[in-house]
Design a protein around this motif. Sequence first.
Motif, short mmCIF file in Angstrom:
data_model
loop_
_atom_site.label_atom_id
_atom_site.label_comp_id
_atom_site.label_asym_id
_atom_site.label_seq_id
_atom_site.Cartn_x
_atom_site.Cartn_y
_atom_site.Cartn_z
N ALA A 76 0.83 -1.21 0.00
CA ALA A 76 0.00 0.00 0.00
C ALA A 76 0.86 1.25 0.00
N THR A 77 0.58 2.16 -0.94
CA THR A 77 1.38 3.36 -1.18
C THR A 77 0.46 4.53 -1.51
N ASN A 78 0.82 5.72 -1.07
CA ASN A 78 0.14 6.95 -1.48
C ASN A 78 1.10 7.74 -2.36
N GLY A 79 0.57 8.39 -3.38
CA GLY A 79 1.41 9.23 -4.23
C GLY A 79 2.22 8.45 -5.24
N ASN A 80 3.30 9.08 -5.73
CA ASN A 80 4.12 8.53 -6.80
C ASN A 80 5.10 7.47 -6.30
N ALA A 81 5.43 6.52 -7.18
CA ALA A 81 6.45 5.51 -6.86
C ALA A 81 6.85 4.77 -8.13
N ASN A 82 8.04 4.17 -8.09
CA ASN A 82 8.52 3.27 -9.14
C ASN A 82 8.65 1.88 -8.53
N VAL A 83 8.20 0.86 -9.26
CA VAL A 83 8.25 -0.51 -8.81
C VAL A 83 9.11 -1.30 -9.79
N ALA A 148 0.39 9.32 -8.90
CA ALA A 148 -0.91 9.35 -8.22
C ALA A 148 -0.98 10.51 -7.25
N PRO A 149 -2.17 11.10 -7.10
CA PRO A 149 -2.33 12.13 -6.07
C PRO A 149 -2.26 11.48 -4.69
N SER A 150 -1.94 12.25 -3.68
CA SER A 150 -1.82 11.71 -2.33
C SER A 150 -3.16 11.21 -1.79
N SER A 151 -4.27 11.58 -2.42
CA SER A 151 -5.60 11.13 -2.01
C SER A 151 -5.89 9.69 -2.41
N VAL A 152 -5.03 9.10 -3.27
CA VAL A 152 -5.25 7.74 -3.76
C VAL A 152 -4.23 6.81 -3.11
#
Length: 172
Positions: A76-83, A148-152
């Motif tokens: 589970a993550t909020n905002g931007n990330a690289n996987v 992603a926005p921090s709301s997601v």
Amino acid sequence: MTRRTLLGISVACVLLLSPLAACNSDDADAKQPAQRTHSSEPGTATATASPATTEPSVQQPPELDADETLAGRQGATNGNANVEFIKGKKGDALVVAVRCQGQGKINVSVSSLRVSFPLECLTGESSTTYNQVAVTGVERSGSVSVHAPSSVRWSMTIGRGAPVAEESPDAP
């Protein structure tokens, strides 16, 4: 609601059964890929998700089918990330499964393959979208970027498996 989208030899814009997700490619001569929905139980394909099925929380990354292998995962993550994802076998497709919840649109992209798709996420509803990509170079390692926005809140599973044959866009 769980959806599984299949991207064939050429990547194209994919409109799922619900207009919540689509795929984009810079490939001008791309064909329409096959589509199907996927229940929350691995290995079971259905035309629609059962109303009695409760979608798992974004705390739990999406599951892969029994014949698919894990290549990368993000909790589970909020905002931007690289996987990051590991190298696969030649001939296998890349599966990108994203579960999201919260009001807003996220954009998921695999820049090395020039593939991206937006997802509309909803407050109070967890939804999972599966996209399968079978194009030249998909066997290499790489990363999937999520904007992603921090709301997601979202989670992701990346897998590898045999490509599914394309179906006609008019198939039931």
